[in-house]
Design a protein around this motif. Sequence first.
Motif, PDB file in Angstrom:
ATOM      1  N   ILE A  45      23.577  16.821   7.862  1.00  0.00           N
ATOM      2  CA  ILE A  45      23.250  17.792   8.923  1.00  0.00           C
ATOM      3  C   ILE A  45      23.572  17.225  10.313  1.00  0.00           C
ATOM      4  N   TYR A  46      24.096  16.003  10.369  1.00  0.00           N
ATOM      5  CA  TYR A  46      24.541  15.419  11.643  1.00  0.00           C
ATOM      6  C   TYR A  46      23.476  15.569  12.727  1.00  0.00           C
ATOM      7  N   TRP A  47      22.286  15.025  12.451  1.00  0.00           N
ATOM      8  CA  TRP A  47      21.296  15.029  13.549  1.00  0.00           C
ATOM      9  C   TRP A  47      21.976  14.430  14.787  1.00  0.00           C
ATOM     10  N   VAL A  48      22.626  13.287  14.570  1.00  0.00           N
ATOM     11  CA  VAL A  48      23.544  12.778  15.590  1.00  0.00           C
ATOM     12  C   VAL A  48      24.848  12.444  14.887  1.00  0.00           C
ATOM     13  N   LYS A  76       0.824  -1.207   0.000  1.00  0.00           N
ATOM     14  CA  LYS A  76       0.000   0.000   0.000  1.00  0.00           C
ATOM     15  C   LYS A  76       0.867   1.271   0.000  1.00  0.00           C
ATOM     16  N   ALA A  77       2.017   1.176   0.682  1.00  0.00           N
ATOM     17  CA  ALA A  77       2.799   2.406   0.860  1.00  0.00           C
ATOM     18  C   ALA A  77       4.278   2.107   1.049  1.00  0.00           C
ATOM     19  N   ILE A  78       5.073   3.147   0.862  1.00  0.00           N
ATOM     20  CA  ILE A  78       6.509   3.095   1.194  1.00  0.00           C
ATOM     21  C   ILE A  78       6.708   4.088   2.331  1.00  0.00           C
ATOM     22  N   MET A  79       7.326   3.610   3.418  1.00  0.00           N
ATOM     23  CA  MET A  79       7.652   4.542   4.502  1.00  0.00           C
ATOM     24  C   MET A  79       9.146   4.863   4.387  1.00  0.00           C
ATOM     25  N   VAL A  80       9.409   6.082   3.984  1.00  0.00           N
ATOM     26  CA  VAL A  80      10.791   6.542   3.815  1.00  0.00           C
ATOM     27  C   VAL A  80      11.241   7.102   5.164  1.00  0.00           C
ATOM     28  N   VAL A  81      12.412   6.692   5.629  1.00  0.00           N
ATOM     29  CA  VAL A  81      12.905   7.224   6.913  1.00  0.00           C
ATOM     30  C   VAL A  81      14.312   7.780   6.697  1.00  0.00           C
ATOM     31  N   HIS A  82      14.476   9.069   6.849  1.00  0.00           N
ATOM     32  CA  HIS A  82      15.812   9.664   6.711  1.00  0.00           C
ATOM     33  C   HIS A  82      16.552   9.423   8.030  1.00  0.00           C
ATOM     34  N   ILE A  83      17.719   8.773   7.921  1.00  0.00           N
ATOM     35  CA  ILE A  83      18.402   8.334   9.141  1.00  0.00           C
ATOM     36  C   ILE A  83      19.643   9.179   9.455  1.00  0.00           C
ATOM     37  N   TYR A  84      19.663   9.765  10.600  1.00  0.00           N
ATOM     38  CA  TYR A  84      20.846  10.366  11.259  1.00  0.00           C
ATOM     39  C   TYR A  84      21.456  11.610  10.617  1.00  0.00           C
ATOM     40  N   GLY A  85      21.109  11.952   9.373  1.00  0.00           N
ATOM     41  CA  GLY A  85      21.698  13.198   8.857  1.00  0.00           C
ATOM     42  C   GLY A  85      21.717  13.390   7.362  1.00  0.00           C
ATOM     43  N   LEU A  86      21.699  12.280   6.604  1.00  0.00           N
ATOM     44  CA  LEU A  86      21.623  12.401   5.142  1.00  0.00           C
ATOM     45  C   LEU A  86      20.235  11.955   4.684  1.00  0.00           C
ATOM     46  N   PRO A  87      19.683  12.602   3.651  1.00  0.00           N
ATOM     47  CA  PRO A  87      18.346  12.197   3.208  1.00  0.00           C
ATOM     48  C   PRO A  87      18.367  10.913   2.376  1.00  0.00           C
ATOM     49  N   VAL A  88      17.268  10.203   2.411  1.00  0.00           N
ATOM     50  CA  VAL A  88      17.073   9.036   1.537  1.00  0.00           C
ATOM     51  C   VAL A  88      17.089   9.527   0.088  1.00  0.00           C
ATOM     52  N   ASP A  89      17.581   8.705  -0.813  1.00  0.00           N
ATOM     53  CA  ASP A  89      17.594   9.069  -2.237  1.00  0.00           C
ATOM     54  C   ASP A  89      16.145   9.054  -2.758  1.00  0.00           C
ATOM     55  N   MET A  90      15.530  10.237  -2.816  1.00  0.00           N
ATOM     56  CA  MET A  90      14.087  10.323  -3.050  1.00  0.00           C
ATOM     57  C   MET A  90      13.658  10.073  -4.498  1.00  0.00           C
ATOM     58  N   ASN A  91      14.489  10.442  -5.483  1.00  0.00           N
ATOM     59  CA  ASN A  91      14.024  10.323  -6.877  1.00  0.00           C
ATOM     60  C   ASN A  91      13.588   8.898  -7.237  1.00  0.00           C
ATOM     61  N   PRO A  92      14.406   7.871  -6.950  1.00  0.00           N
ATOM     62  CA  PRO A  92      13.955   6.509  -7.262  1.00  0.00           C
ATOM     63  C   PRO A  92      12.705   6.101  -6.461  1.00  0.00           C
ATOM     64  N   VAL A  93      12.569   6.616  -5.248  1.00  0.00           N
ATOM     65  CA  VAL A  93      11.392   6.265  -4.433  1.00  0.00           C
ATOM     66  C   VAL A  93      10.139   6.866  -5.077  1.00  0.00           C
TER      67      VAL A  93
END
Length: 373
Positions: free
Chosen positions: A281-284, A123-140
């Motif tokens: 962005i070094y969230w952590v 039904k869906a894709i849950m994209v989770v950006h982890i720790y500081g760099l974004p997920v590669d959104m274009n293919p998603v």
Amino acid sequence: MDFIPVNEPLLNGNEKKYLCECIDTGWISSEGPFVKEFEAKMAASVNRKYGISVCNGTAALEVAVQALRISEGDEVIMPTFTIISCAMAVTKQGGVPVFVDSDPDTWNMRVDEIEKKITSRTKAIMVVHIYGLPVDMNPVLSVANKYGLKIIEDAAEMHGQTYDGRPCGSFGDISIFSFYPNKHITTGEGGMVLTDDEELAERCRTLRNLCFQKDPRYVHEEISDNYRFTNLQAAVGLAQLERLDEFVSKKRRMGKRYTEMLSDLKGIKLPQTKDDHADNIYWVYGIVLDDDIKMDNRTIVKKLAEKGVGCRTFFWCMHEQPVYTDKNMFESEHYPAAERLARRGFYIPSGLALTDEQMGIVVNRIENIINEL
Ligand SMILES: Cc1ncc(COP(=O)(O)O)c(C=O)c1O
């Protein structure tokens, strides 16, 4: 020896002033004027039309999943290397999380594995950006478009981050943020659901508020929760949001400084400074132990705590969570890169109130432990 906590927020802007306004006016509940103002300003900051505040990021995910009517047997593709909130939001509705592995360098979900996991029940894709760099959104975005899937974007950790210049939190049908004190913007506890879809926004407002109806108010047609957000929290959030750019710059400076100080230390891998779409962005500030270090992340986190440095291990994979494996779910599933991050990764003090002096102490104590081995 002073303990250096893993996180300490910075609350020295207008937080106190706006909180006093709440007390002086008596507006402390979710009905107060700061709530709407904070929702509007957060939405504007990520180019979204609607923001619906809730009591934490986990609640935001739950509202998002329920708002999209994900229910019994529906599959949602997500990274196994994430926080439990993602999987639980789906399983609470009777849905089934379907996992993909992680990229060993960016620590984000392997977007190339998504298409292989699609079935007639997805039904869906849950994209989770982890720790500081974004997920590669274009293919998603293209795979979601090809198969008519919804996207839930978990931008809990991504305040102020962009992907190809577009704000994280602006992607997909619905996105969420958390305002826990380790986030770039905090409200103590808090979260927000964001969308451009008016109907979905209205459904989220209803879901966060026990599905009270407009009229008759006390007749309910769906189960939900009280996930409301208070004027007190919004007061803090507004003051924090005023300083988002400053906070992001500070985090980037801190990340750069840690990298400079730690780059000669053998046996550890440092976070990727950037990829093709964004600067970290070094969230952590995460560290992954090399295989020749004969110590796992739990041991090093304990040793660092004994030396007065608060650290946390990385997330534990969803397919290895007892809450699911005890029910024979995800048996015999393996995601080697994610499993390795969960066992070898940990993050060091990264909060906005951290001083240069404290960073020096942290680095020194890490060096001592690694060099003792
Ligand atoms: C990626 C991600 N999603 C969701 C959450 C949950 O947010 P909260 O702690 O506000 O419930 C977090 C919390 O850190 C997170 O890192």
